[in-house]
Write an enzyme that holds these catalytic residues in place. Structure first.
Site, PDB file in Angstrom:
ATOM      1  N   GLY A  11     -40.630  41.238   6.088  1.00  0.00           N
ATOM      2  CA  GLY A  11     -40.411  41.528   4.667  1.00  0.00           C
ATOM      3  C   GLY A  11     -41.295  42.652   4.186  1.00  0.00           C
ATOM      4  O   GLY A  11     -41.875  42.595   3.104  1.00  0.00           O
ATOM      5  N   GLY A  15     -43.533  45.397  -1.854  1.00  0.00           N
ATOM      6  CA  GLY A  15     -44.446  44.346  -2.267  1.00  0.00           C
ATOM      7  C   GLY A  15     -45.641  44.177  -1.337  1.00  0.00           C
ATOM      8  O   GLY A  15     -46.160  45.141  -0.764  1.00  0.00           O
ATOM      9  N   ILE A  16     -46.070  42.934  -1.193  1.00  0.00           N
ATOM     10  CA  ILE A  16     -47.268  42.634  -0.402  1.00  0.00           C
ATOM     11  C   ILE A  16     -47.065  43.032   1.058  1.00  0.00           C
ATOM     12  O   ILE A  16     -47.976  43.561   1.704  1.00  0.00           O
ATOM     13  CB  ILE A  16     -47.614  41.129  -0.530  1.00  0.00           C
ATOM     14  CG1 ILE A  16     -48.011  40.795  -1.978  1.00  0.00           C
ATOM     15  CG2 ILE A  16     -48.740  40.744   0.424  1.00  0.00           C
ATOM     16  CD1 ILE A  16     -48.132  39.299  -2.266  1.00  0.00           C
ATOM     17  N   SER A 147     -48.708  30.020  -0.540  1.00  0.00           N
ATOM     18  CA  SER A 147     -48.929  30.087  -1.990  1.00  0.00           C
ATOM     19  C   SER A 147     -49.657  28.834  -2.439  1.00  0.00           C
ATOM     20  O   SER A 147     -49.433  27.742  -1.901  1.00  0.00           O
ATOM     21  CB  SER A 147     -47.587  30.174  -2.709  1.00  0.00           C
ATOM     22  OG  SER A 147     -47.777  29.991  -4.099  1.00  0.00           O
ATOM     23  N   TYR A 162     -39.393  26.209  -3.757  1.00  0.00           N
ATOM     24  CA  TYR A 162     -40.479  27.107  -3.353  1.00  0.00           C
ATOM     25  C   TYR A 162     -41.716  26.298  -2.950  1.00  0.00           C
ATOM     26  O   TYR A 162     -42.352  26.569  -1.936  1.00  0.00           O
ATOM     27  CB  TYR A 162     -40.808  28.048  -4.509  1.00  0.00           C
ATOM     28  CG  TYR A 162     -41.779  29.156  -4.165  1.00  0.00           C
ATOM     29  CD1 TYR A 162     -41.368  30.261  -3.430  1.00  0.00           C
ATOM     30  CD2 TYR A 162     -43.107  29.100  -4.591  1.00  0.00           C
ATOM     31  CE1 TYR A 162     -42.260  31.289  -3.125  1.00  0.00           C
ATOM     32  CE2 TYR A 162     -43.994  30.129  -4.299  1.00  0.00           C
ATOM     33  CZ  TYR A 162     -43.567  31.220  -3.565  1.00  0.00           C
ATOM     34  OH  TYR A 162     -44.450  32.224  -3.271  1.00  0.00           O
TER      35      TYR A 162
HETATM   36  N1  LIG Z   1     -46.311  37.945  -5.801  1.00  0.00           N
HETATM   37  C1  LIG Z   1     -46.977  36.821  -5.958  1.00  0.00           C
HETATM   38  O1  LIG Z   1     -47.568  36.578  -7.015  1.00  0.00           O
HETATM   39  C2  LIG Z   1     -47.099  35.848  -4.804  1.00  0.00           C
HETATM   40  C3  LIG Z   1     -47.926  34.723  -4.979  1.00  0.00           C
HETATM   41  C4  LIG Z   1     -48.046  33.800  -3.927  1.00  0.00           C
HETATM   42  C5  LIG Z   1     -47.371  34.029  -2.733  1.00  0.00           C
HETATM   43  N2  LIG Z   1     -46.557  35.137  -2.589  1.00  0.00           N
HETATM   44  C6  LIG Z   1     -45.858  35.312  -1.311  1.00  0.00           C
HETATM   45  O2  LIG Z   1     -46.091  36.616  -0.830  1.00  0.00           O
HETATM   46  C7  LIG Z   1     -45.000  37.030   0.011  1.00  0.00           C
HETATM   47  C8  LIG Z   1     -44.540  38.414  -0.413  1.00  0.00           C
HETATM   48  O3  LIG Z   1     -44.093  38.336  -1.762  1.00  0.00           O
HETATM   49  P1  LIG Z   1     -43.998  39.596  -2.742  1.00  0.00           P
HETATM   50  O4  LIG Z   1     -44.702  39.204  -3.976  1.00  0.00           O
HETATM   51  O5  LIG Z   1     -44.375  40.839  -2.042  1.00  0.00           O
HETATM   52  O6  LIG Z   1     -42.433  39.538  -3.082  1.00  0.00           O
HETATM   53  P2  LIG Z   1     -41.285  40.649  -3.094  1.00  0.00           P
HETATM   54  O7  LIG Z   1     -41.770  41.931  -3.655  1.00  0.00           O
HETATM   55  O8  LIG Z   1     -40.130  39.947  -3.708  1.00  0.00           O
HETATM   56  O9  LIG Z   1     -41.014  40.909  -1.539  1.00  0.00           O
HETATM   57  C9  LIG Z   1     -40.422  39.932  -0.734  1.00  0.00           C
HETATM   58  C10 LIG Z   1     -40.049  40.575   0.580  1.00  0.00           C
HETATM   59  O10 LIG Z   1     -39.457  39.585   1.423  1.00  0.00           O
HETATM   60  C11 LIG Z   1     -38.249  40.127   1.926  1.00  0.00           C
HETATM   61  N3  LIG Z   1     -37.292  39.121   2.338  1.00  0.00           N
HETATM   62  C12 LIG Z   1     -36.700  38.147   1.596  1.00  0.00           C
HETATM   63  N4  LIG Z   1     -35.846  37.447   2.350  1.00  0.00           N
HETATM   64  C13 LIG Z   1     -35.893  37.975   3.591  1.00  0.00           C
HETATM   65  C14 LIG Z   1     -35.227  37.702   4.808  1.00  0.00           C
HETATM   66  N5  LIG Z   1     -34.299  36.719   4.914  1.00  0.00           N
HETATM   67  N6  LIG Z   1     -35.524  38.446   5.901  1.00  0.00           N
HETATM   68  C15 LIG Z   1     -36.422  39.433   5.823  1.00  0.00           C
HETATM   69  N7  LIG Z   1     -37.075  39.779   4.683  1.00  0.00           N
HETATM   70  C16 LIG Z   1     -36.797  39.040   3.590  1.00  0.00           C
HETATM   71  C17 LIG Z   1     -37.718  41.020   0.816  1.00  0.00           C
HETATM   72  O11 LIG Z   1     -36.723  41.908   1.293  1.00  0.00           O
HETATM   73  P3  LIG Z   1     -35.560  42.520   0.331  1.00  0.00           P
HETATM   74  O12 LIG Z   1     -36.142  43.728  -0.342  1.00  0.00           O
HETATM   75  O13 LIG Z   1     -34.461  42.853   1.287  1.00  0.00           O
HETATM   76  O14 LIG Z   1     -35.175  41.450  -0.654  1.00  0.00           O
HETATM   77  C18 LIG Z   1     -39.023  41.709   0.417  1.00  0.00           C
HETATM   78  O15 LIG Z   1     -39.322  42.742   1.318  1.00  0.00           O
HETATM   79  C19 LIG Z   1     -43.918  35.943  -0.145  1.00  0.00           C
HETATM   80  O16 LIG Z   1     -43.961  35.069   0.961  1.00  0.00           O
HETATM   81  C20 LIG Z   1     -44.343  35.211  -1.416  1.00  0.00           C
HETATM   82  O17 LIG Z   1     -43.886  33.875  -1.439  1.00  0.00           O
HETATM   83  C21 LIG Z   1     -46.412  36.046  -3.589  1.00  0.00           C
END
Ligand SMILES: NC(=O)c1ccc[n+]([C@@H]2O[C@H](COP(=O)([O-])OP(=O)(O)OC[C@H]3O[C@@H](n4cnc5c(N)ncnc54)[C@H](OP(=O)(O)O)[C@@H]3O)[C@@H](O)[C@H]2O)c1
Length: 239
Positions: A11, A15-16, A147, A162
């Site tokens: 992913g 994002g992260i 998380s 989630y």
């Molecule tokens: N942001 C927060 O505050 C937060 C807090 C706690 C934990 N997290 C965790 O941090 C991680 C990254 O989150 P983020 O905040 O960076 O979110 P994000 O910007 O929504 O990015 C999520 C990424 O996961 C990818 N993804 C989703 N489904 C997938 C699949 N089936 N196969 C491959 N890639 C897939 C998305 O790809 P697409 O672009 O194709 O959709 C995107 O690149 C996640 O596990 C999230 O649960 C985030």
């Protein structure tokens, strides 16, 4: 091929995940940036290449067994090993789906949505671990991006799917840490904090750089030599 450590990030097109890929490459690891969308993954790779960072792109949908196996075969043939796996890909669809006054209400969320979240956030990590551990040498590291919403000690309402998926991801961390300790492979979970990404939203309290920091530390630092724990800002937190 230069003698660099090989890091796989899931992913990683935004994002992260993208920031973790950037920081790992900046530290000199050869990063295999993966994404489910060819166009978005290619664009992300080119963004890092412009910064002269060592990165390559492979298509990977973490819900696909075929994609996981194809990635393993590519890594075996091109690099012969994997030193770091960051299971970052995740979804949080409950806030935007399902009818009802509160879409994340545990009484209303659909089983289809629950299964979709579990398949991505939990089984995605299981698939990658099963596919890539055979390529991991002693000292390799697996970091599962979890998380605090999956922490049982402080469980609140809402976001049932989630929360289940991240609590279960923490189980994936514990079980694999136990099974892989004899091989010297470290496995940990991280809570990145509330981060300004598409998932976290613009009102989140921390930057993407800060959200990626402890993930990269666990993936690379000689100081981060523990296994089977849940981390936030380089400190252990309760499950
Ligand atoms: N942001 C927060 O505050 C937060 C807090 C706690 C934990 N997290 C965790 O941090 C991680 C990254 O989150 P983020 O905040 O960076 O979110 P994000 O910007 O929504 O990015 C999520 C990424 O996961 C990818 N993804 C989703 N489904 C997938 C699949 N089936 N196969 C491959 N890639 C897939 C998305 O790809 P697409 O672009 O194709 O959709 C995107 O690149 C996640 O596990 C999230 O649960 C985030």
């Amino acid at each position: 091929m230069p003698d660099r450590k090989i890091a796989v990030v899931t992913g990683a097109n935004r994002g992260i995940g993208l920031e973790v890929a950037r920081q790992l490459a900046h530290l000199g690891l050869q990063v295999v940036l993966t994404a489910r969308n060819l166009q978005k993954g290619g664009d992300a790779m080119r963004e890092l290449e412009k910064q002269k960072l060592p990165v390559e792109f492979r298509k990977l949908d973490v819900t696909s067994n075929d994609d996981a196996q194809a990635l393993a075969q590519y890594l075996r043939e091109q690099h012969g090993r994997v030193d770091v796996l960051v299971n970052n890909a995740g979804i949080l669809p409950e806030s935007s789906r399902d009818s009802g006054a509160n879409a994340s209400d545990a009484l209303k969320v659909s089983p289809v949505t629950l299964m979709e979240i579990f398949n991505t956030n939990t089984l995605g990590a299981v698939r990658l671990i099963q596919a890539l551990v055979p390529l991991m040498p002693e000292g390799a590291r697996i970091v599962n991006v979890s998380s605090a919403m999956g922490a049982l000690n402080d469980m609140g309402g809402g976001y049932l799917g989630y929360r289940i998926s991240k609590a279960a991801l923490n189980v994936v961390t514990r079980v694999n840490a136990s099974e892989l300790s004899a091989r010297g492979i470290l496995v940990n979970s991280v809570h990145p904090g509330w981060v300004r990404t598409a998932m976290g939203g613009p009102g989140a309290s921390r930057s993407i750089e800060k959200g990626a920091e402890t993930i990269v530390w666990l993936a690379t630092s000689p100081d981060a030599d523990e296994t089977g724990h849940f981390w936030h800002d380089r400190k252990r937190i309760p499950w």
